[in-house]
Design an enzyme around this catalytic site. Structure first.
Site, short mmCIF file in Angstrom:
data_model
loop_
_atom_site.label_atom_id
_atom_site.label_comp_id
_atom_site.label_asym_id
_atom_site.label_seq_id
_atom_site.Cartn_x
_atom_site.Cartn_y
_atom_site.Cartn_z
N HIS A 78 -114.33 -56.08 -1.72
CA HIS A 78 -113.15 -56.29 -2.38
C HIS A 78 -112.79 -57.74 -2.76
O HIS A 78 -112.40 -58.22 -4.02
CB HIS A 78 -111.90 -55.77 -1.63
CG HIS A 78 -110.65 -55.61 -2.68
ND1 HIS A 78 -110.71 -55.00 -3.90
CD2 HIS A 78 -109.44 -56.18 -2.26
CE1 HIS A 78 -109.34 -55.06 -4.28
NE2 HIS A 78 -108.62 -55.75 -3.43
N GLN A 80 -115.12 -60.16 -2.70
CA GLN A 80 -116.12 -60.69 -3.76
C GLN A 80 -115.74 -60.27 -5.25
O GLN A 80 -115.86 -60.92 -6.15
CB GLN A 80 -117.55 -60.00 -3.66
CG GLN A 80 -118.22 -60.89 -2.31
CD GLN A 80 -118.58 -62.10 -2.83
OE1 GLN A 80 -118.10 -63.06 -2.05
NE2 GLN A 80 -119.09 -62.46 -3.86
N ASP A 81 -115.24 -58.99 -5.38
CA ASP A 81 -114.73 -58.51 -6.65
C ASP A 81 -113.46 -59.43 -7.07
O ASP A 81 -113.83 -59.76 -8.45
CB ASP A 81 -114.39 -56.92 -6.46
CG ASP A 81 -114.00 -56.38 -7.86
OD1 ASP A 81 -114.73 -56.40 -8.90
OD2 ASP A 81 -112.79 -55.84 -7.92
N HIS A 82 -112.71 -59.71 -6.31
CA HIS A 82 -111.45 -60.78 -6.92
C HIS A 82 -112.09 -62.04 -7.23
O HIS A 82 -111.73 -62.49 -8.19
CB HIS A 82 -110.65 -60.63 -5.43
CG HIS A 82 -109.42 -60.02 -5.69
ND1 HIS A 82 -108.74 -59.90 -6.60
CD2 HIS A 82 -109.27 -58.66 -4.89
CE1 HIS A 82 -107.63 -58.92 -6.32
NE2 HIS A 82 -108.07 -58.14 -5.24
#
Length: 103
Positions: A78, A80-82
């Site tokens: 999550h 990394q996604d941000h």
């Protein structure tokens, strides 16, 4: 790196990247209000926060390269996604501010 440490780094990624993203979007709002100096200052603030997210990511990459890591956590993914979505916003924000300023 223990699972707990990886989770903590994931939370750092979420927090720093999320804060930077909010600041980049706030900079666009300021530009729409005609506050271009404030918008550019907010971009610089976001850049500094994003650097902290990169440091957390680098710590994770370094530990993995050394073979010192635990299982991947959803929090880390999550984070990394941000980070990645914030990097896309960073690439666009100055162009958006420039376009608004030209109006």
């Amino acid at each position: 790196m223990t699972k707990e440490e990886m989770t903590a780094k994931g939370f750092e990624l979420v927090a720093y990247a999320g804060d930077a993203r909010a600041d980049y979007l706030h900079a666009i709002k300021l530009a729409k209000e005609g506050k271009f100096k404030d918008a550019r200052a907010k971009v610089l603030e976001a850049d500094q926060t994003l650097t902290k997210a990169h440091i957390a990511q680098t710590d994770l990459l370094t530990e993995e390269a050394k073979g010192n890591y635990s299982d991947l956590t959803l929090i880390m993914v999550h984070g990394q996604d941000h980070l990645m979505t914030t990097l896309v916003i960073k690439e666009l924000v100055n162009t958006i501010i420039d376009l608004i300023e030209r109006k």
